[in-house]
Design an enzyme around this catalytic site. Structure first.
Site, mmCIF file in Angstrom:
data_model
loop_
_atom_site.group_PDB
_atom_site.id
_atom_site.type_symbol
_atom_site.label_atom_id
_atom_site.label_comp_id
_atom_site.label_asym_id
_atom_site.label_seq_id
_atom_site.Cartn_x
_atom_site.Cartn_y
_atom_site.Cartn_z
ATOM 1 N N ARG A 46 0.853 -1.200 0.000
ATOM 2 C CA ARG A 46 0.000 0.000 0.000
ATOM 3 C C ARG A 46 0.884 1.243 0.000
ATOM 4 O O ARG A 46 0.585 2.237 -0.644
ATOM 5 C CB ARG A 46 -0.936 0.020 1.225
ATOM 6 C CG ARG A 46 -1.711 1.317 1.298
ATOM 7 C CD ARG A 46 -2.852 1.386 2.309
ATOM 8 N NE ARG A 46 -2.830 0.407 3.356
ATOM 9 C CZ ARG A 46 -2.051 0.478 4.454
ATOM 10 N NH1 ARG A 46 -1.261 1.518 4.644
ATOM 11 N NH2 ARG A 46 -2.079 -0.477 5.347
ATOM 12 N N LYS A 195 -8.540 8.385 -18.842
ATOM 13 C CA LYS A 195 -8.861 9.001 -20.129
ATOM 14 C C LYS A 195 -7.620 9.005 -21.032
ATOM 15 O O LYS A 195 -7.177 7.951 -21.434
ATOM 16 C CB LYS A 195 -9.442 10.403 -19.890
ATOM 17 C CG LYS A 195 -10.448 10.473 -18.716
ATOM 18 C CD LYS A 195 -11.745 9.730 -18.972
ATOM 19 C CE LYS A 195 -12.627 9.584 -17.735
ATOM 20 N NZ LYS A 195 -12.939 10.787 -16.983
HETATM 21 C C1 LIG Z 1 -13.395 11.091 -15.715
HETATM 22 C C2 LIG Z 1 -12.997 12.378 -15.095
HETATM 23 C C3 LIG Z 1 -12.732 12.474 -13.724
HETATM 24 C C4 LIG Z 1 -12.908 11.307 -12.772
HETATM 25 O O1 LIG Z 1 -11.997 10.296 -13.012
HETATM 26 P P1 LIG Z 1 -12.288 8.729 -12.738
HETATM 27 O O2 LIG Z 1 -11.022 8.086 -13.184
HETATM 28 O O3 LIG Z 1 -13.488 8.354 -13.540
HETATM 29 O O4 LIG Z 1 -12.528 8.608 -11.267
HETATM 30 C C5 LIG Z 1 -12.317 13.709 -13.215
HETATM 31 N N1 LIG Z 1 -12.197 14.780 -14.026
HETATM 32 C C6 LIG Z 1 -12.463 14.734 -15.339
HETATM 33 C C7 LIG Z 1 -12.307 15.955 -16.173
HETATM 34 C C8 LIG Z 1 -12.874 13.532 -15.919
HETATM 35 O O5 LIG Z 1 -13.145 13.490 -17.237
#
Ligand SMILES: *Cc1c(COP(=O)(O)O)cnc(C)c1O
Length: 379
Positions: A46, A195
């Site tokens: 962790r 993303k």
């Molecule tokens: C998807 C997203 C998040 C959250 O991220 P997760 O990996 O889904 O928890 C935060 N900010 C933006 C701009 C996003 O597109």
């Protein structure tokens, strides 16, 4: 080192025990000590994991920071940043935020006595009247989702520094290829690596990058104490994604530009939101602080109805109907019935999220196929 070279080489070295060029996935929970307290810098997974350590160093370099910290998701990273605050502290945030960020602010941390103010930061001066002696943090997302507003990071940073406030920028939409907020005066950068960083829609992951050692230490303490850490396999996937970020982003930008212009010239399309247009209200800021305009955009139809939008959304072939963004494959989404469905219609429409608003995450396929796909779907 230039950007692309850095994405490939920073933070990683051949594995000393085998020479493996790729950082191994250290699928282990603990590390054997030679004698009590005598170890190689790793005690429990962790706290530290070598796959995660390589990724953290690579991401720190990618954002021109000194410290990287990885988490199980983008929101887990956001959660850790908010835990720097104490009850009574106040946050000023841009008003066109990722829905999950708005939710953790208002539905989770407000219950712990933190107060959030929201403002249209396209005008950086809108922050000033909201600053009180309890303000600690300014939170910026740019470009915003789904209307692609652009916020001037350097201008917000000047105001934050004058008032001794921490500035955090969610750099998920731009990625470190297009924008480096730490260079513009931000203290903290947060990413949903789910993303563009991961880039292949196969992992959920989050990251924080900072310059200052004191903030890094507080965040590392929270990371270890609260434990929202990613597994080594997920770290491996993000590390692999990072190595092609510049090549993918170049194509996202090229395809994005062609599709934005195609949509703008289409007789059934009304507005197109994309920061690369010279008449976008903050185009000059985007040009100054970004290296390109990316593949995210949204548009509305002249027939502004849910039915017309649904016809387009169900008519595409290569654009898959799904939430999320930033993968190699193109996605299409409908804020009114998907990501922003929880906002009452009246409020939604007031903020420009009309019924026919459609969001695209333009992928890296051949752009001719993508344009053919949209042509037949829009009709
Ligand atoms: C998807 C997203 C998040 C959250 O991220 P997760 O990996 O889904 O928890 C935060 N900010 C933006 C701009 C996003 O597109």
């Amino acid at each position: 080192m230039k950007l692309g070279t850095k994405f490939i080489h920073a933070g990683v070295a051949p594995d000393p025990s085998t020479g493996a060029i790729m950082t191994p996935i250290f699928q282990t929970s603990t590390y054997v000590q030679e004698a009590p307290g005598v170890h190689k810098g790793y005690e429990y997974a962790r706290t530290q994991n070598p796959t995660r350590a390589a990724l953290q160093d690579a991401l720190a370099a990618a954002e021109n920071g000194n410290y990287g910290l990885c988490f199980g998701s983008g929101l887990a990273a956001t959660d850790a940043i908010l835990k720097l605050l104490n009850p009574g502290d106040e946050v000023i945030a841009s008003n066109d935020l990722y829905g999950g960020t708005y939710r953790i602010f208002t539905k989770v941390f407000e219950r712990y006595g933190i107060k959030f103010h929201f403002t249209a930061m396209q005008d950086a001066n809108s922050i000033t009247p909201l600053i009180t002696d309890r303000t600690r943090l300014v939170w910026v997302e740019t470009p915003t989702n789904p209307l692609l507003n652009i916020i001037d990071i350097a201008a917000v940073s000047r105001i934050s520094q004058n008032h001794n406030l921490l500035l955090c920028v969610d750099n998920t939409f731009a990625s470190p290829y297009l924008q480096n907020p730490l260079d513009l005066g931000a203290d903290i950068v947060v990413h949903s690596a789910t993303k563009y960083l991961g880039g292949h829609s196969d992992v959920v992951h989050g990251a924080i990058i900072v310059k200052e050692e004191a903030i890094a230490q507080q965040l590392a303490f929270i990371q270890n104490s609260c434990g929202a850490v990613p597994g080594p396999q997920d770290c491996f996937l993000v590390l692999r994604g990072l190595k092609t970020l510049h090549v993918r982003m170049q194509r996202h930008c090229e395809n994005g530009e062609k599709i934005a212009h195609f949509l703008r010239n289409h007789n059934k399309v009304d507005k197109v939101y994309w920061a690369g247009f010279t008449d976008h209200p903050n185009h000059h800021v985007a040009k100054e602080q970004m290296r390109g305009f990316g593949g995210m955009m949204s548009f509305t139809l002249k027939d502004d109805s849910i039915e017309a939008a649904h016809k387009v959304l169900s008519g595409t072939h290569y654009f898959s109907l799904a939430e999320s963004l930033g993968g190699v494959e193109s996605l299409i989404g409908h804020p009114a019935s998907m990501t922003h469905a929880s906002i009452p219609r009246e409020e939604r429409v007031k903020n420009g999220l009309v019924d026919s608003l459609i969001r695209l995450s333009v992928g890296i396929e051949d752009v001719e196929d993508l344009i053919d796909d949209l042509t037949q779907a829009i009709g």
